[in-house]
Design a protein around this motif. Structure first.
Motif, PDB file in Angstrom:
ATOM      1  N   UNK A  87       0.731  -1.152   0.289  1.00  0.00           N
ATOM      2  CA  UNK A  87      -0.059  -0.005   0.113  1.00  0.00           C
ATOM      3  C   UNK A  87       1.157   1.437  -0.501  1.00  0.00           C
ATOM      4  N   UNK A  88       0.797   2.208  -1.312  1.00  0.00           N
ATOM      5  CA  UNK A  88       1.996   3.426  -1.184  1.00  0.00           C
ATOM      6  C   UNK A  88       0.458   4.926  -0.798  1.00  0.00           C
ATOM      7  N   UNK A  89       0.950   5.335   0.324  1.00  0.00           N
ATOM      8  CA  UNK A  89      -0.177   6.463   0.060  1.00  0.00           C
ATOM      9  C   UNK A  89       0.224   7.830   0.582  1.00  0.00           C
ATOM     10  N   UNK A  90       0.021   8.424  -0.588  1.00  0.00           N
ATOM     11  CA  UNK A  90       0.952   9.729  -0.294  1.00  0.00           C
ATOM     12  C   UNK A  90      -0.576  10.904  -0.206  1.00  0.00           C
ATOM     13  N   UNK A  91       0.173  12.562   0.269  1.00  0.00           N
ATOM     14  CA  UNK A  91      -0.443  13.354   1.357  1.00  0.00           C
ATOM     15  C   UNK A  91      -0.838  14.642   0.433  1.00  0.00           C
ATOM     16  N   UNK A  97      -4.652  10.104  -7.686  1.00  0.00           N
ATOM     17  CA  UNK A  97      -4.087   8.549  -7.266  1.00  0.00           C
ATOM     18  C   UNK A  97      -3.364   8.110  -8.320  1.00  0.00           C
ATOM     19  N   UNK A  98      -3.051   8.565 -10.026  1.00  0.00           N
ATOM     20  CA  UNK A  98      -2.384   8.542 -11.068  1.00  0.00           C
ATOM     21  C   UNK A  98      -1.039   9.128 -11.094  1.00  0.00           C
ATOM     22  N   UNK A 109       0.081  -0.985  -4.568  1.00  0.00           N
ATOM     23  CA  UNK A 109      -1.219  -0.163  -3.963  1.00  0.00           C
ATOM     24  C   UNK A 109      -1.651   0.853  -4.030  1.00  0.00           C
ATOM     25  N   UNK A 110      -2.443   2.173  -5.044  1.00  0.00           N
ATOM     26  CA  UNK A 110      -2.567   3.412  -4.755  1.00  0.00           C
ATOM     27  C   UNK A 110      -3.123   4.019  -3.972  1.00  0.00           C
ATOM     28  N   UNK A 111      -3.009   5.271  -3.238  1.00  0.00           N
ATOM     29  CA  UNK A 111      -4.022   5.568  -2.402  1.00  0.00           C
ATOM     30  C   UNK A 111      -3.696   7.332  -2.377  1.00  0.00           C
ATOM     31  N   UNK A 112      -4.658   8.130  -2.698  1.00  0.00           N
ATOM     32  CA  UNK A 112      -4.200   9.439  -1.487  1.00  0.00           C
ATOM     33  C   UNK A 112      -5.081  10.182  -0.740  1.00  0.00           C
ATOM     34  N   UNK A 113      -4.152  10.208   0.275  1.00  0.00           N
ATOM     35  CA  UNK A 113      -5.204  10.718   0.992  1.00  0.00           C
ATOM     36  C   UNK A 113      -4.504  12.104   1.282  1.00  0.00           C
ATOM     37  N   UNK A 114      -5.189  12.978   1.220  1.00  0.00           N
ATOM     38  CA  UNK A 114      -4.911  14.619   1.767  1.00  0.00           C
ATOM     39  C   UNK A 114      -6.006  15.324   3.303  1.00  0.00           C
ATOM     40  N   UNK A 115      -4.988  14.894   4.259  1.00  0.00           N
ATOM     41  CA  UNK A 115      -5.809  15.613   5.170  1.00  0.00           C
ATOM     42  C   UNK A 115      -5.829  17.636   4.974  1.00  0.00           C
ATOM     43  N   UNK A 116      -7.069  17.490   5.597  1.00  0.00           N
ATOM     44  CA  UNK A 116      -7.682  19.172   4.783  1.00  0.00           C
ATOM     45  C   UNK A 116      -6.861  20.505   6.007  1.00  0.00           C
ATOM     46  N   UNK A 117      -6.048  20.325   6.480  1.00  0.00           N
ATOM     47  CA  UNK A 117      -5.700  20.304   7.883  1.00  0.00           C
ATOM     48  C   UNK A 117      -4.231  21.138   8.224  1.00  0.00           C
ATOM     49  N   UNK A 131     -11.786  14.290  13.524  1.00  0.00           N
ATOM     50  CA  UNK A 131     -12.933  15.005  12.682  1.00  0.00           C
ATOM     51  C   UNK A 131     -12.116  15.806  11.563  1.00  0.00           C
ATOM     52  N   UNK A 132     -11.216  15.049  10.844  1.00  0.00           N
ATOM     53  CA  UNK A 132     -10.585  16.215  10.200  1.00  0.00           C
ATOM     54  C   UNK A 132     -10.721  15.522   9.218  1.00  0.00           C
ATOM     55  N   UNK A 133     -11.095  16.395   7.684  1.00  0.00           N
ATOM     56  CA  UNK A 133     -11.924  15.681   6.436  1.00  0.00           C
ATOM     57  C   UNK A 133     -10.459  15.483   6.134  1.00  0.00           C
ATOM     58  N   UNK A 134     -10.885  14.260   4.568  1.00  0.00           N
ATOM     59  CA  UNK A 134      -9.213  14.194   4.249  1.00  0.00           C
ATOM     60  C   UNK A 134     -10.260  14.385   2.517  1.00  0.00           C
ATOM     61  N   UNK A 135      -8.912  14.598   1.346  1.00  0.00           N
ATOM     62  CA  UNK A 135      -9.694  14.187   0.155  1.00  0.00           C
ATOM     63  C   UNK A 135      -9.329  12.945  -0.282  1.00  0.00           C
ATOM     64  N   UNK A 136     -10.223  11.913  -0.573  1.00  0.00           N
ATOM     65  CA  UNK A 136      -9.530  10.428  -0.995  1.00  0.00           C
ATOM     66  C   UNK A 136      -9.751  10.235  -1.708  1.00  0.00           C
ATOM     67  N   UNK A 137      -8.941   9.518  -3.085  1.00  0.00           N
ATOM     68  CA  UNK A 137      -8.650   9.619  -4.105  1.00  0.00           C
ATOM     69  C   UNK A 137      -8.375   8.008  -4.124  1.00  0.00           C
ATOM     70  N   UNK A 138      -8.569   7.154  -4.980  1.00  0.00           N
ATOM     71  CA  UNK A 138      -8.363   5.834  -4.934  1.00  0.00           C
ATOM     72  C   UNK A 138      -9.191   5.136  -6.083  1.00  0.00           C
ATOM     73  N   UNK A 139      -8.393   4.205  -6.907  1.00  0.00           N
ATOM     74  CA  UNK A 139      -8.918   3.694  -8.135  1.00  0.00           C
ATOM     75  C   UNK A 139     -10.055   2.586  -7.149  1.00  0.00           C
ATOM     76  N   UNK A 140     -11.468   2.505  -7.741  1.00  0.00           N
ATOM     77  CA  UNK A 140     -12.336   2.051  -6.994  1.00  0.00           C
ATOM     78  C   UNK A 140     -12.531   1.146  -5.726  1.00  0.00           C
ATOM     79  N   UNK A 141     -11.216   0.132  -6.148  1.00  0.00           N
ATOM     80  CA  UNK A 141     -11.394  -1.383  -5.431  1.00  0.00           C
ATOM     81  C   UNK A 141     -10.642  -1.359  -4.595  1.00  0.00           C
TER      82      UNK A 141
END
Length: 305
Positions: A87-91, A97-98, A109-117, A131-141
């Motif tokens: 699992x590779x997660x960038x912020x 995810x591209x 397995x690519x994940x984009x998890x950006x904390x809006x903080x 309670x912080x919102x995260x902008x999440x982008x990843x393949x549907x699966x």
């Protein structure tokens, strides 16, 4: 779990995931500040090169600056550091995810998890994630996996489409980064005007303005621009030219934008907007003959800021 990039964000997210049961096994950092931050927030976790972080971890947080991220991912993929199933997660807020496609082709397995903080690089950041919102982008699966990680950190997942990431990030930067500039400038002007504790003066005012704006949007607009007090705005510009000429352009730009929004939402009367827009267009202290305190709203200028 491993962290590549011990800036302000990475150690905080790792510490939060550690509280949820993930085990940090490696972290990379280059600057002295990064080394100190990693030692403070992830004690006893070995400091190793990025490739070694990937060799040791099943979940890797890539918490590096936006402009560094594409090259880092390509380099790790080309050198064989990426393992299938990892699992590779960038912020990054800018990228989806591209940007992780080179690693994805290597089986990651690519994940984009950006904390809006905003982050300080201290332990207080872990608490702020609740309670912080995260902008999440990843393949549907991988959507459920991405959202689960956010929830483990105490955050709230907000799904952002790949193509919308730059616009999403621009919205956050406009709201948060520019706010810091505006507040710093406001405190500077108040100090120049003789206010001994500008932070104490601004705190309640800005807190109320932010709360009103979040609740009511443009309907929360107040102040001389939304009232059409051209004389007051002209005096503001004149004073800024004398005491803080570097702030004039920003003041005029924000005032024009405020006037446009106030007009569009019926807060600024068209008959009052003409003089105001003349002042904003010329950028000088010409008035229509009224004193600065005698605009629409009475001798006190409406007194609603």
């Amino acid at each position: 779990m491993g962290v590549v990039g011990a800036g302000r964000v990475g150690p905080a997210l790792a510490a939060s995931l550690q509280l949820a049961g993930h085990r940090p096994v490696a972290v990379s950092g280059v600057s002295d500040a990064s080394v100190r931050r990693a030692a403070a927030m992830l004690p006893d976790v070995p400091l190793v090169p990025p490739a070694e972080v990937l060799a040791r971890a099943e979940l890797v947080l890539l918490t590096v600056p936006d402009d560094v991220l594409p090259g880092l991912v390509e380099g790790l993929a080309e050198t064989g550091a990426v393992r299938p199933g990892q699992l590779l997660v960038h912020t990054s807020g800018r990228y989806g995810a591209a940007v992780l496609d080179p690693a994805r082709r290597a089986g990651a397995l690519p994940l984009a998890l950006h904390p809006a903080m905003t982050f300080t690089g201290t332990s207080v950041d872990v608490q702020r994630l609740a309670g912080c919102s995260f902008g999440v982008t990843a393949p549907e699966e991988l959507r459920l996996a991405a959202e689960a990680l956010v929830i483990e950190m105490g955050g709230e997942p907000e799904w952002i489409e790949e193509a919308d990431r730059p616009l999403y990030h621009a919205g956050l930067a406009l709201g948060a980064n520019h706010l810091v500039t505006l507040v710093a400038q406001a405190m500077e002007l108040l100090r120049t005007a003789g206010v001994s504790a500008p932070d104490r003066m601004l705190g309640p005012l800005l807190g109320a303005a932010l709360d009103n704006a979040l609740r009511s949007g443009d309907a929360a607009l107040t102040g001389p621009v939304s009232r059409g007090d051209a004389g007051t705005v002209a005096v503001h510009v004149s004073e800024l030219r004398k005491h803080a000429p570097g702030m004039v352009a920003g003041y005029l730009a924000m005032a024009r934008t405020t006037a446009d929004r106030a007009l569009a939402h019926g807060l600024l009367k068209p008959e009052l907007a003409e003089d105001l827009l003349v002042v904003l267009a010329s950028g000088h202290d010409a008035t229509d003959g009224r004193g600065p305190a005698e605009g629409p709203g009475g001798a006190d200028g409406g007194n609603d800021r």
